[in-house]
Design a protein around this motif. Sequence first.
Motif, short mmCIF file in Angstrom:
data_model
loop_
_atom_site.label_atom_id
_atom_site.label_comp_id
_atom_site.label_asym_id
_atom_site.label_seq_id
_atom_site.Cartn_x
_atom_site.Cartn_y
_atom_site.Cartn_z
N GLU A 293 0.96 -1.21 0.13
CA GLU A 293 0.00 0.09 0.01
C GLU A 293 1.07 1.11 0.00
OE1 GLU A 293 -3.43 2.17 3.01
OE2 GLU A 293 -2.96 -0.12 3.09
N GLU A 294 0.28 2.30 -0.69
CA GLU A 294 1.50 3.53 -0.79
C GLU A 294 0.74 4.70 -0.11
OE1 GLU A 294 1.51 4.30 -5.25
OE2 GLU A 294 2.91 2.94 -5.31
N ILE A 295 1.75 5.26 0.47
CA ILE A 295 1.33 6.94 1.22
C ILE A 295 1.95 7.69 0.15
CG2 ILE A 295 1.84 8.26 3.01
CD1 ILE A 295 1.54 5.92 4.72
N GLU A 296 1.30 8.71 -0.36
CA GLU A 296 1.81 9.92 -1.33
C GLU A 296 2.47 10.81 -0.31
OE1 GLU A 296 -0.84 10.97 -3.89
OE2 GLU A 296 -1.39 8.91 -4.65
N LEU A 297 3.48 11.22 -0.71
CA LEU A 297 4.56 12.36 0.10
C LEU A 297 4.78 13.54 -1.22
CD1 LEU A 297 5.71 12.75 2.82
CD2 LEU A 297 7.86 12.07 1.84
N GLY A 298 4.05 14.65 -0.87
CA GLY A 298 4.22 15.78 -1.77
C GLY A 298 5.74 16.18 -1.88
N PHE B 129 5.32 9.78 6.81
CA PHE B 129 6.69 9.05 6.85
C PHE B 129 6.57 7.91 8.14
CE2 PHE B 129 11.05 8.48 8.58
CZ PHE B 129 11.61 7.90 7.50
N PHE B 130 6.25 8.30 9.00
CA PHE B 130 6.26 7.17 10.32
C PHE B 130 4.76 6.39 10.01
CE2 PHE B 130 8.79 10.49 12.31
CZ PHE B 130 9.96 9.52 12.73
N GLN B 131 3.93 6.75 9.31
CA GLN B 131 2.93 5.75 9.01
C GLN B 131 3.68 4.79 8.05
OE1 GLN B 131 -0.34 8.12 7.26
NE2 GLN B 131 -1.52 7.17 8.58
N ALA B 132 4.31 5.07 7.28
CA ALA B 132 4.70 4.05 6.17
C ALA B 132 5.99 3.02 6.89
CB ALA B 132 5.47 4.91 5.04
N LEU B 133 6.72 3.79 7.76
CA LEU B 133 7.62 3.20 8.24
C LEU B 133 7.12 2.17 9.53
CD1 LEU B 133 10.85 2.88 8.96
CD2 LEU B 133 10.34 4.52 10.73
N ILE B 134 6.17 2.55 10.24
CA ILE B 134 5.35 1.64 11.30
C ILE B 134 4.67 0.70 10.61
CG2 ILE B 134 3.87 1.80 13.02
CD1 ILE B 134 5.27 4.31 13.79
N LYS B 135 4.00 0.92 9.48
CA LYS B 135 2.79 0.04 8.87
C LYS B 135 3.52 -0.56 7.70
CE LYS B 135 -0.92 2.48 10.82
NZ LYS B 135 -2.27 3.15 10.53
N GLY B 136 4.65 -0.62 7.35
CA GLY B 136 5.32 -1.24 6.02
C GLY B 136 4.51 -0.81 4.72
N LYS B 137 4.52 0.50 4.61
CA LYS B 137 3.90 0.91 3.46
C LYS B 137 4.95 1.74 2.63
CE LYS B 137 -0.79 1.60 5.40
NZ LYS B 137 -1.67 2.85 5.54
N ALA B 138 4.70 1.80 1.34
CA ALA B 138 5.58 2.44 0.38
C ALA B 138 5.43 3.80 0.25
CB ALA B 138 5.51 1.69 -1.10
N ILE B 139 6.43 4.61 0.17
CA ILE B 139 6.23 5.91 -0.07
C ILE B 139 6.52 6.37 -1.41
CG2 ILE B 139 7.22 8.30 0.47
CD1 ILE B 139 8.25 6.97 3.11
N LYS B 140 5.37 7.08 -1.98
CA LYS B 140 5.23 7.60 -3.60
C LYS B 140 5.40 9.08 -3.19
CE LYS B 140 2.05 7.67 -7.54
NZ LYS B 140 1.08 7.27 -8.04
N ILE B 141 6.39 9.37 -4.21
CA ILE B 141 6.70 10.96 -4.14
C ILE B 141 5.82 11.48 -5.20
CG2 ILE B 141 8.23 12.81 -4.54
CD1 ILE B 141 8.78 10.89 -2.04
N ASN B 142 4.91 12.65 -5.06
CA ASN B 142 4.00 13.15 -6.00
C ASN B 142 4.88 14.33 -6.45
OD1 ASN B 142 2.06 11.57 -6.49
ND2 ASN B 142 0.65 12.66 -5.04
N LYS B 143 5.20 14.57 -7.74
CA LYS B 143 5.68 15.63 -8.20
C LYS B 143 4.74 16.72 -8.65
CE LYS B 143 9.81 13.28 -9.62
NZ LYS B 143 10.71 12.77 -10.57
#
Length: 66
Positions: A5-10, A52-66
């Motif tokens: 599952e991905e978390i989008e980071l601007g 960032f910490f949601q991704a780290l703790i829950k094992g999610k991927a970080i997707k960088i939105n441009k």
Amino acid sequence: MSMLEEIELGIDELAAIRLCDFERLEQEEVAKKMKISQSTLSRILISARKKFFQALIKGKAIKINK
């Protein structure tokens, strides 16, 4: 390989984390570099760190939105 599952980071969130947390610059200096107010930077950092910490703790991927 399983799909994470991905978390989008601007891009602004990534820049704020990089400058404040990785490069250890003062928030006042970072706000000037990003041409935003310190209160806006603070809101961006809160959001970015939460993601960032949601991704780290829950094992999610970080997707960088441009």
